[in-house]
Design a protein around this motif. Structure first.
Motif, PDB file in Angstrom:
ATOM      1  N   GLN A  43       0.617  -1.101  -0.018  1.00  0.00           N
ATOM      2  CA  GLN A  43      -0.243  -0.019   0.033  1.00  0.00           C
ATOM      3  C   GLN A  43       0.782   1.378  -0.079  1.00  0.00           C
ATOM      4  O   GLN A  43       1.777   1.466   0.742  1.00  0.00           O
ATOM      5  N   ARG A  45       0.737   5.723   0.086  1.00  0.00           N
ATOM      6  CA  ARG A  45      -0.041   6.745   0.032  1.00  0.00           C
ATOM      7  C   ARG A  45       0.885   7.932  -0.271  1.00  0.00           C
ATOM      8  O   ARG A  45       1.427   8.643   0.434  1.00  0.00           O
ATOM      9  N   ASN A  50      -2.233  10.106  -7.207  1.00  0.00           N
ATOM     10  CA  ASN A  50      -3.597  10.347  -7.107  1.00  0.00           C
ATOM     11  C   ASN A  50      -4.203  10.111  -8.616  1.00  0.00           C
ATOM     12  O   ASN A  50      -3.747  10.575  -9.536  1.00  0.00           O
TER      13      ASN A  50
END
Length: 312
Positions: A43, A45, A50
């Motif tokens: 994962q 972030r 985006n």
């Protein structure tokens, strides 16, 4: 006040992070290093990943008025590839579901900083979206018609996107607005020092291939099989054989001696394609080729498949 556990503190103080400074309260300001030697986390972030801003919006800048559902962030794909090919400047990346062409675009960005020669083979169909199919059928069009196919994903999105990324211009000829971000910042209008070629997969009949009537249509496959580099042999050689930069082609086995001598003299060839349905003569040519040159019997699998399908 929050304190880091010993393990986290040790990680921050290790080579995995760069200490940027200290806050007024004395706490450490650190930033994680980009290190392709480590395993990618499951994962991420990261703002650059985006998909709305760096997938959909970026694609809209490149292809104004054209839409594609849920394109990936260019920088997310770039980061994922970097883990595996940053230290492999001649890597070949196969993207078997190319979609909007984000992977090919990301490979271009990876090549730019280090002058790499990484290649991307993008494969996609040319399916037309369901809502567009309805309107096209009302206009009495069907798959295969030019005015139908031009709305397919490959012709309408993938190929124009790759071409626009290279040239720095939209399909309408206007310079792409905006800049690439993050690891390598520069105007998108600069484009890339890359090239691309597009092929359409078709079915060729056994008779046409076996009689060498379809050679021009399979010539790109031979070039790709040999590494997609340098000159390509697009026509059957009048002299019975020809050499390109990475491969050779022998169509007249009576000229096999001259062909093998030329392959040895040139050096550096990877593949020798031999057109024959005679296994003994093919093996004789294969034995005469220099070490390191892979002999490939051309059309063998095509002929075998035909015999199998016909029950012969």
């Amino acid at each position: 006040m929050n304190y880091l556990p010993d393990g986290a503190y040790a990680a921050v103080m290790s080579e995995r992070f760069v200490v940027k400074g200290f806050a007024e309260d004395g706490s450490i300001i650190a930033e994680g290093r980009r290190d392709t030697r480590r395993i990618a986390p499951s994962q991420w972030r990261i703002p650059a990943h985006n998909a709305s801003e760096y997938g959909t919006a970026l694609l809209r800048s490149i292809l104004p008025k054209r839409t594609f559902p849920f394109p990936k962030s260019l920088y997310a794909v770039e980061d994922a590839l970097r883990f595996f090919v940053q230290d492999r400047p001649n890597a070949i990346i196969l993207d078997f579901f190319a979609g909007s062409g984000t992977t090919a675009h990301a490979v271009m960005r990876l090549n730019r900083p280090d002058g790499g020669r990484r290649q991307c083979i993008s494969v996609t169909n040319n399916v037309v979206a369901a809502e567009e199919q309805t309107a096209l059928r009302r206009a009495s069009l069907r798959p295969g018609d030019t005015d139908w196919e031009k709305w397919g994903i490959c012709d309408h999105i993938t190929k124009p996107r790759i071409g626009a990324a290279i040239t720095g211009k939209t399909p309408e000829g206007k310079e792409i607005e905006g800049d690439y971000k993050f690891t390598d910042e520069f105007p998108m209008a600069e484009g890339f020092q890359e090239n691309a070629e597009f092929f359409t997969l078709t079915y060729e009949s056994y008779v046409a291939v076996g009689a060498n009537f379809a050679f021009q249509r399979i010539a790109p496959l031979l070039w790709m099989r040999a590494g997609s580099e340098g000159r390509r042999i697009d026509d059957l050689p009048e002299g019975g054989w020809a050499l390109a930069d990475t491969y050779g082609l022998l169509v007249d086995l009576d000229r096999a001696g001259a062909f093998c001598d030329a392959v040895a003299a040139k050096g550096g060839l990877r593949v020798a394609y031999v057109v024959t349905d005679d296994d003994r003569r093919f093996q004789a040519v294969a034995r005469a080729l220099p070490d390191g040159v892979e002999p490939v019997r051309l059309y063998e699998s095509y002929l075998s498949n035909f015999r199998f399908s016909m029950g012969r």
